[in-house]
Motif scaffolding. Sequence first.
Motif, short mmCIF file in Angstrom:
data_model
loop_
_atom_site.label_atom_id
_atom_site.label_comp_id
_atom_site.label_asym_id
_atom_site.label_seq_id
_atom_site.Cartn_x
_atom_site.Cartn_y
_atom_site.Cartn_z
N ASP A 205 93.00 -61.94 -39.27
CA ASP A 205 92.19 -63.00 -38.67
C ASP A 205 90.87 -62.46 -38.11
N ARG A 206 90.50 -61.25 -38.50
CA ARG A 206 89.28 -60.62 -38.01
C ARG A 206 88.20 -60.64 -39.10
N ILE A 207 86.96 -60.86 -38.67
CA ILE A 207 85.81 -60.91 -39.57
C ILE A 207 84.84 -59.79 -39.19
N PHE A 208 84.39 -59.04 -40.21
CA PHE A 208 83.44 -57.94 -40.00
C PHE A 208 82.15 -58.25 -40.76
N GLU A 209 81.05 -58.33 -40.01
CA GLU A 209 79.74 -58.55 -40.61
C GLU A 209 79.16 -57.21 -41.04
N TRP B 91 81.96 -69.34 -47.71
CA TRP B 91 82.38 -67.97 -48.00
C TRP B 91 83.41 -68.01 -49.12
N THR B 92 83.18 -67.20 -50.15
CA THR B 92 84.11 -67.14 -51.28
C THR B 92 84.59 -65.71 -51.47
N LYS B 93 85.79 -65.58 -51.96
CA LYS B 93 86.40 -64.26 -52.16
C LYS B 93 85.77 -63.58 -53.37
N ILE B 94 85.36 -62.33 -53.18
CA ILE B 94 84.92 -61.48 -54.29
C ILE B 94 86.15 -60.76 -54.85
N ALA B 95 86.90 -60.13 -53.93
CA ALA B 95 88.06 -59.33 -54.34
C ALA B 95 88.87 -58.95 -53.11
N TYR B 96 90.06 -58.47 -53.37
CA TYR B 96 90.86 -57.81 -52.34
C TYR B 96 90.71 -56.31 -52.54
N ALA B 97 90.76 -55.56 -51.44
CA ALA B 97 90.62 -54.11 -51.53
C ALA B 97 91.43 -53.45 -50.42
N TRP B 98 91.92 -52.27 -50.69
CA TRP B 98 92.58 -51.47 -49.66
C TRP B 98 91.50 -50.71 -48.92
N ALA B 99 91.62 -50.65 -47.60
CA ALA B 99 90.56 -50.06 -46.77
C ALA B 99 91.14 -49.22 -45.64
N ARG C 230 94.96 -48.17 -45.90
CA ARG C 230 96.19 -48.87 -45.58
C ARG C 230 96.02 -50.30 -45.10
N HIS C 231 94.79 -50.79 -45.02
CA HIS C 231 94.52 -52.17 -44.60
C HIS C 231 94.09 -52.97 -45.83
N LEU C 232 94.79 -54.05 -46.15
CA LEU C 232 94.40 -54.91 -47.26
C LEU C 232 93.37 -55.91 -46.74
N VAL C 233 92.14 -55.81 -47.24
CA VAL C 233 91.05 -56.66 -46.77
C VAL C 233 90.56 -57.56 -47.90
N GLU C 234 89.88 -58.62 -47.50
CA GLU C 234 89.26 -59.53 -48.46
C GLU C 234 87.75 -59.37 -48.37
N LEU C 235 87.11 -59.08 -49.49
CA LEU C 235 85.66 -58.99 -49.55
C LEU C 235 85.13 -60.38 -49.88
N GLN C 236 84.18 -60.85 -49.08
CA GLN C 236 83.67 -62.21 -49.24
C GLN C 236 82.15 -62.22 -49.36
N ASN C 237 81.66 -63.15 -50.16
CA ASN C 237 80.23 -63.37 -50.31
C ASN C 237 79.99 -64.85 -50.05
N TYR C 238 78.80 -65.22 -49.60
CA TYR C 238 78.57 -66.64 -49.35
C TYR C 238 77.65 -67.22 -50.41
N SER C 239 77.91 -68.46 -50.64
CA SER C 239 77.05 -69.23 -51.53
C SER C 239 76.63 -70.47 -50.76
N THR C 240 75.51 -71.00 -51.12
CA THR C 240 75.01 -72.20 -50.45
C THR C 240 75.12 -73.37 -51.40
#
Length: 106
Positions: A80-84, A30-38, A7-17
């Motif tokens: 506005d939350r980030i999960f490592e 940080w760039t978006k890979i995809a959106y996903a329900w979580a 029920r949470h729509l999250v953004e999956l992100q990967n970083y590039s240098t």
Amino acid sequence: MQVGQLRHLVELQNYSTTVNSDYGEPVKNWTKIAYAWANIKPVSGQVKEQGNRETASVTHSIVIRYNADLDENCRIKWEDRIFEIIAVQNYQERNIFMIVTAQEQK
């Protein structure tokens, strides 16, 4: 896991240098890979002392549908939350769901 629990729509992100054009130094983007329900739920928390202050950290279990691009080098953004990401498990090795262990960044 039932799909209705995601029920949470999250953004999956990967970083590039990339290289800073002014100084030639590497810049982490940080760039978006995809959106996903979580399904996000806290699992454990701890308080530790760093220097002269206490810091708290909370570990979460995040369940999403399978995404082959998600690994430990990525992060998850929800509102506005980030999960490592600490670890990624392919639930029952069936490529249907992934269980992500992540720590919230403060």
